[in-house]
Design a protein around this motif. Structure first.
Motif, PDB file in Angstrom:
ATOM      1  N   VAL A 141      36.951  30.788  37.525  1.00  0.00           N
ATOM      2  CA  VAL A 141      35.582  31.315  37.488  1.00  0.00           C
ATOM      3  C   VAL A 141      35.513  32.657  38.212  1.00  0.00           C
ATOM      4  O   VAL A 141      34.881  33.601  37.728  1.00  0.00           O
ATOM      5  CB  VAL A 141      34.590  30.294  38.084  1.00  0.00           C
ATOM      6  N   LEU A 142      36.175  32.787  39.340  1.00  0.00           N
ATOM      7  CA  LEU A 142      36.175  34.058  40.062  1.00  0.00           C
ATOM      8  C   LEU A 142      36.827  35.175  39.260  1.00  0.00           C
ATOM      9  O   LEU A 142      36.366  36.317  39.279  1.00  0.00           O
ATOM     10  CB  LEU A 142      36.855  33.905  41.422  1.00  0.00           C
ATOM     11  N   ARG A 143      37.899  34.856  38.538  1.00  0.00           N
ATOM     12  CA  ARG A 143      38.532  35.873  37.696  1.00  0.00           C
ATOM     13  C   ARG A 143      37.582  36.331  36.599  1.00  0.00           C
ATOM     14  O   ARG A 143      37.506  37.509  36.272  1.00  0.00           O
ATOM     15  CB  ARG A 143      39.838  35.361  37.107  1.00  0.00           C
ATOM     16  N   VAL A 144      36.853  35.388  36.007  1.00  0.00           N
ATOM     17  CA  VAL A 144      35.886  35.738  34.961  1.00  0.00           C
ATOM     18  C   VAL A 144      34.782  36.624  35.545  1.00  0.00           C
ATOM     19  O   VAL A 144      34.426  37.649  34.980  1.00  0.00           O
ATOM     20  CB  VAL A 144      35.299  34.472  34.303  1.00  0.00           C
ATOM     21  N   LEU A 145      34.229  36.221  36.694  1.00  0.00           N
ATOM     22  CA  LEU A 145      33.187  37.029  37.333  1.00  0.00           C
ATOM     23  C   LEU A 145      33.704  38.433  37.656  1.00  0.00           C
ATOM     24  O   LEU A 145      32.964  39.412  37.554  1.00  0.00           O
ATOM     25  CB  LEU A 145      32.689  36.353  38.611  1.00  0.00           C
ATOM     26  N   GLY A 146      34.965  38.522  38.024  1.00  0.00           N
ATOM     27  CA  GLY A 146      35.576  39.811  38.345  1.00  0.00           C
ATOM     28  C   GLY A 146      35.681  40.756  37.163  1.00  0.00           C
ATOM     29  O   GLY A 146      35.937  41.944  37.341  1.00  0.00           O
ATOM     30  N   ALA A 147      35.470  40.258  35.954  1.00  0.00           N
ATOM     31  CA  ALA A 147      35.460  41.132  34.782  1.00  0.00           C
ATOM     32  C   ALA A 147      34.184  41.965  34.727  1.00  0.00           C
ATOM     33  O   ALA A 147      34.096  42.925  33.974  1.00  0.00           O
ATOM     34  CB  ALA A 147      35.606  40.312  33.494  1.00  0.00           C
ATOM     35  N   GLY A 148      33.182  41.594  35.530  1.00  0.00           N
ATOM     36  CA  GLY A 148      31.963  42.393  35.636  1.00  0.00           C
ATOM     37  C   GLY A 148      32.173  43.542  36.602  1.00  0.00           C
ATOM     38  O   GLY A 148      33.209  43.652  37.273  1.00  0.00           O
ATOM     39  N   ASP A 149      31.179  44.401  36.690  1.00  0.00           N
ATOM     40  CA  ASP A 149      31.247  45.516  37.631  1.00  0.00           C
ATOM     41  C   ASP A 149      30.878  45.080  39.036  1.00  0.00           C
ATOM     42  O   ASP A 149      31.323  45.671  40.017  1.00  0.00           O
ATOM     43  CB  ASP A 149      30.309  46.640  37.173  1.00  0.00           C
TER      44      ASP A 149
END
Length: 113
Positions: free
Chosen positions: A74-82
């Motif tokens: 989940v953190l990796r996915v969130l990290g795809a945002g700015d």
């Protein structure tokens, strides 16, 4: 976050891989990818809202502690945002990510702008 998941559920490499690639594309495409990935990982449909300036904010509600592999995915996915973060009230917790508006292309030398 009700189910066990593997980072490969969202098209990413295994959790122990350094080869995570942030999706490229427009702000809308990145926001859609983040929303879809969070949905697959958490089992909840996130809210994807247009921010009015060309960007997007993706939010999802979470419940309880989860296993470390799911949290890392989940953190990796969130990290795809700015930008991304977390908020909490007396009833539940929310995760959020923001994708900024697409920057205007720089005029090339010799072109009128």
């Amino acid at each position: 976050m009700p189910r066990q998941a593997d980072p490969s559920d969202v098209g990413g490499p295994p959790a122990d891989s350094d080869a995570w690639a942030v999706p490229a594309g427009t702000s809308a495409e990145r926001a859609r990818w983040i929303g879809g990935a969070l949905h697959r990982l958490t089992g909840r449909q996130p809210l994807v809202r247009h921010t009015g300036d060309g960007g997007f904010r993706i939010t999802t509600r979470i419940t309880g502690p989860e296993d470390s592999a799911l949290v890392a995915a989940v953190l990796r996915v969130l990290g795809a945002g700015d930008r991304f973060g977390h908020s909490k009230n007396e009833r539940w917790e929310h995760l959020w990510a923001e994708v900024g508006p697409q920057p205007e292309p720089e005029p090339r030398a010799g072109e009128a702008g």
